[in-house]
Design an enzyme around this catalytic site. Structure first.
Site, PDB file in Angstrom:
ATOM      1  N   HIS A 122       0.747  -1.230   0.210  1.00  0.00           N
ATOM      2  CA  HIS A 122       0.066  -0.044  -0.093  1.00  0.00           C
ATOM      3  C   HIS A 122       0.925   1.353  -0.067  1.00  0.00           C
ATOM      4  O   HIS A 122       2.088   1.221   0.627  1.00  0.00           O
ATOM      5  CB  HIS A 122      -0.809  -0.287   1.392  1.00  0.00           C
ATOM      6  CG  HIS A 122      -1.792   0.807   1.479  1.00  0.00           C
ATOM      7  ND1 HIS A 122      -1.694   2.329   1.659  1.00  0.00           N
ATOM      8  CD2 HIS A 122      -3.100   1.064   1.160  1.00  0.00           C
ATOM      9  CE1 HIS A 122      -2.752   2.999   1.672  1.00  0.00           C
ATOM     10  NE2 HIS A 122      -3.893   2.139   1.497  1.00  0.00           N
ATOM     11  N   ASP A 199       3.378  -4.704   8.030  1.00  0.00           N
ATOM     12  CA  ASP A 199       2.337  -3.749   7.867  1.00  0.00           C
ATOM     13  C   ASP A 199       0.957  -4.849   8.076  1.00  0.00           C
ATOM     14  O   ASP A 199       0.840  -5.634   6.950  1.00  0.00           O
ATOM     15  CB  ASP A 199       2.146  -3.034   6.432  1.00  0.00           C
ATOM     16  CG  ASP A 199       0.842  -2.291   6.348  1.00  0.00           C
ATOM     17  OD1 ASP A 199      -0.182  -2.454   7.029  1.00  0.00           O
ATOM     18  OD2 ASP A 199       0.794  -1.652   5.230  1.00  0.00           O
ATOM     19  N   GLN A 202      -4.198  -5.185   7.095  1.00  0.00           N
ATOM     20  CA  GLN A 202      -5.195  -6.116   6.583  1.00  0.00           C
ATOM     21  C   GLN A 202      -5.226  -7.416   7.431  1.00  0.00           C
ATOM     22  O   GLN A 202      -6.558  -7.731   7.820  1.00  0.00           O
ATOM     23  CB  GLN A 202      -4.895  -6.376   5.139  1.00  0.00           C
ATOM     24  CG  GLN A 202      -5.196  -5.006   4.113  1.00  0.00           C
ATOM     25  CD  GLN A 202      -6.596  -4.613   4.195  1.00  0.00           C
ATOM     26  OE1 GLN A 202      -7.482  -5.413   4.276  1.00  0.00           O
ATOM     27  NE2 GLN A 202      -6.651  -3.207   3.799  1.00  0.00           N
ATOM     28  N   LYS A 225     -10.090  -0.524  10.483  1.00  0.00           N
ATOM     29  CA  LYS A 225     -10.016  -1.964   9.785  1.00  0.00           C
ATOM     30  C   LYS A 225     -10.529  -3.069  10.551  1.00  0.00           C
ATOM     31  O   LYS A 225     -10.786  -4.142   9.983  1.00  0.00           O
ATOM     32  CB  LYS A 225      -8.838  -2.251   9.073  1.00  0.00           C
ATOM     33  CG  LYS A 225      -8.608  -0.983   7.721  1.00  0.00           C
ATOM     34  CD  LYS A 225      -7.204  -1.170   7.023  1.00  0.00           C
ATOM     35  CE  LYS A 225      -6.786  -0.190   6.332  1.00  0.00           C
ATOM     36  NZ  LYS A 225      -7.761   0.369   5.240  1.00  0.00           N
ATOM     37  N   CYS A 363      -4.519   2.341  -3.700  1.00  0.00           N
ATOM     38  CA  CYS A 363      -3.552   2.954  -3.210  1.00  0.00           C
ATOM     39  C   CYS A 363      -2.300   1.634  -3.353  1.00  0.00           C
ATOM     40  O   CYS A 363      -1.317   1.689  -2.248  1.00  0.00           O
ATOM     41  CB  CYS A 363      -3.440   3.139  -1.829  1.00  0.00           C
ATOM     42  SG  CYS A 363      -4.635   4.594  -1.370  1.00  0.00           S
TER      43      CYS A 363
END
Ligand SMILES: Cc1ncc(COP(=O)(O)O)c(C=O)c1O
Length: 409
Positions: A122, A199, A202, A225, A363
């Site tokens: 991203h 990261d 998600q 999220k 993104c």
């Protein structure tokens, strides 16, 4: 075990929001709907104990401070972290990566260093490192992946041998839904002393993570999220980086002593949390994490997997559809295109048929370039997604195809 109906009943979206009129929300990778418990936790704070934290001796400040630190404990526990001080609250994954990049730029990163990222990143995990590289004659290297998005291990090892200052990678692609083998990557990186930033924006919404076992150096994610509020997130620091990562945000709350000559900073999470944090957001985040534990995210994930597998099976039967990373296991998201049609056109028609999906580059423009497309249509599921939602989507897509074919006839 909570049924899908129990879970849906906990979200005002389905009884009072657009879901009550049958609008199907399949844009969960962008953000999730919020349960009543999250809204209540935030309202509770604003109505009954609104005060700033860590500053006052009065009872409201005291109880707000205790609630805030309890939330840190809940978050640490959710992520399998024994020491809550390793959890730093930020405004979200983007801020966390920026704080990390600025901190590392002051100590660890040296001009000319190489940082490795994957093609899946991203922009939030791309731009801070690109900015650093441009300013310091650094090099961005790409995590070696095969055409099938598998790790090319010998190549990765030779990169590690030749010197990588940091590996910063997404756990799960927000566009394709594929997961990188974090455990093996981190193990190999450790053998060569390469720090790893994960990261988890998600993955954390779909799978429990145990950071004390996984042992990344850094990890970031966003509350919104994970069914929590917007404007809140975390930066996790491994024990060896806590207090040694230079701060990049200074101000009230982070200090132990300030004079004209010099300032001393406190140790622990507060060192990195200068200024008034998003107190209500953090409390809402903790409420969301408690709900996920109550519902058992591991069971929810199995259900999400079934929805995604079913979706992929349905999609590949439609000749006009191209599914990306077809046949690979996916977490949360699946991307596809309709041959000869722009993703925005498909998305606009789907909205008319009461379906929300994300269209565009998500993104992840480097990934779009890699796939040689301008954008995709992304369906992303959450813990409340039902098979009926997927059926509604497939029906809407079929009607959309009829329109598109007519339009181009
Ligand atoms: C993989 C990934 N990383 C980072 C981000 C940025 O998150 P935020 O906008 O909440 O900071 C996102 C948001 O979509 C994402 O999917």
């Amino acid at each position: 075990m909570a049924s899908i109906n129990d879970i849906r009943a906990a979200f005002p979206y389905f009884s009072q929001g657009p879901g009550a009129t049958g609008y199907v929300y399949l844009d969960n990778a962008a953000t999730t709907q919020k349960p009543f418990a999250v809204l209540e936790a935030m309202n509770q704070f604003y109505i009954h104990s609104c005060a700033n934290i860590h500053r006052g001796v009065h009872r409201l400040s005291q109880s707000a401070s205790i609630a805030f630190e309890d939330a840190r404990g809940t978050t640490a526990q959710y992520f399998g972290v024994n020491n809550p001080q390793q959890i730093i609250f930020t405004s979200g994954a983007t801020e966390s990566i920026n704080l990390l990049a600025q901190g590392l730029a002051k100590s660890h990163l040296k001009p000319g260093d190489s940082i490795m990222l994957s093609v899946l990143e991203h922009h939030a995990n791309f731009l801070p490192w690109q900015e650093w590289a441009h300013a310091h004659q650094g090099t961005l290297k790409t995590l070696p992946l095969t055409s099938d998005f598998e790790i090319h291990w010998p190549e990765l090892e030779s990169h590690f041998k030749s010197g990588i200052a940091l590996l910063s990678i997404t756990a799960v692609s927000n566009t394709l839904g594929i997961r990188l083998p974090l455990e093996q990557i981190i193990n190999m990186a450790k053998r060569y002393g390469v720090p790893v930033c994960i990261d988890a924006a998600q993955l954390a919404a779909h799978q429990y993570m145990n950071l004390d076992t996984l042992q990344p150096d850094f990890l970031v994610c966003s509350a919104h999220k994970l069914y929590g509020p917007t404007g809140t997130g975390i930066l996790y620091l491994a024990p060896s980086w806590l207090n040694s990562l230079p701060i990049s945000k200074t101000g009230g709350g982070a200090i132990s002593k300030v004079s004209w000559e010099k300032t001393e900073y406190v140790d622990g999470a507060l060192r990195y949390e200068a200024g008034t944090p998003n107190i209500a957001g953090v409390l809402g985040f903790a409420a969301a994490l408690k709900k996920l534990q109550q519902w058992d995210l591991a069971t929810c994930e199995k259900h999400e997997q079934q929805c995604l597998n079913y979706l992929e099976q349905q999609l590949i039967q439609i000749p006009e559809i191209i599914v990306y990373a077809q046949g690979k296991p996916k977490i949360g998201s699946l991307s596809f295109n309709v041959k000869g049609h722009h993703a925005f056109d498909v998305g606009s028609f789907l909205d008319r048929y009461q379906i929300a999906v994300r269209t565009g580059h998500h993104c992840t423009q480097p990934l779009m370039t890699h796939l040689n497309v301008s954008g995709t249509i992304r369906v992303s599921v959450g813990i409340y997604t039902s098979q009926d939602d997927i059926n509604a989507f497939i029906n809407a897509l079929k009607k959309t195809l009829v329109h598109l074919l007519k339009y181009h006839a």
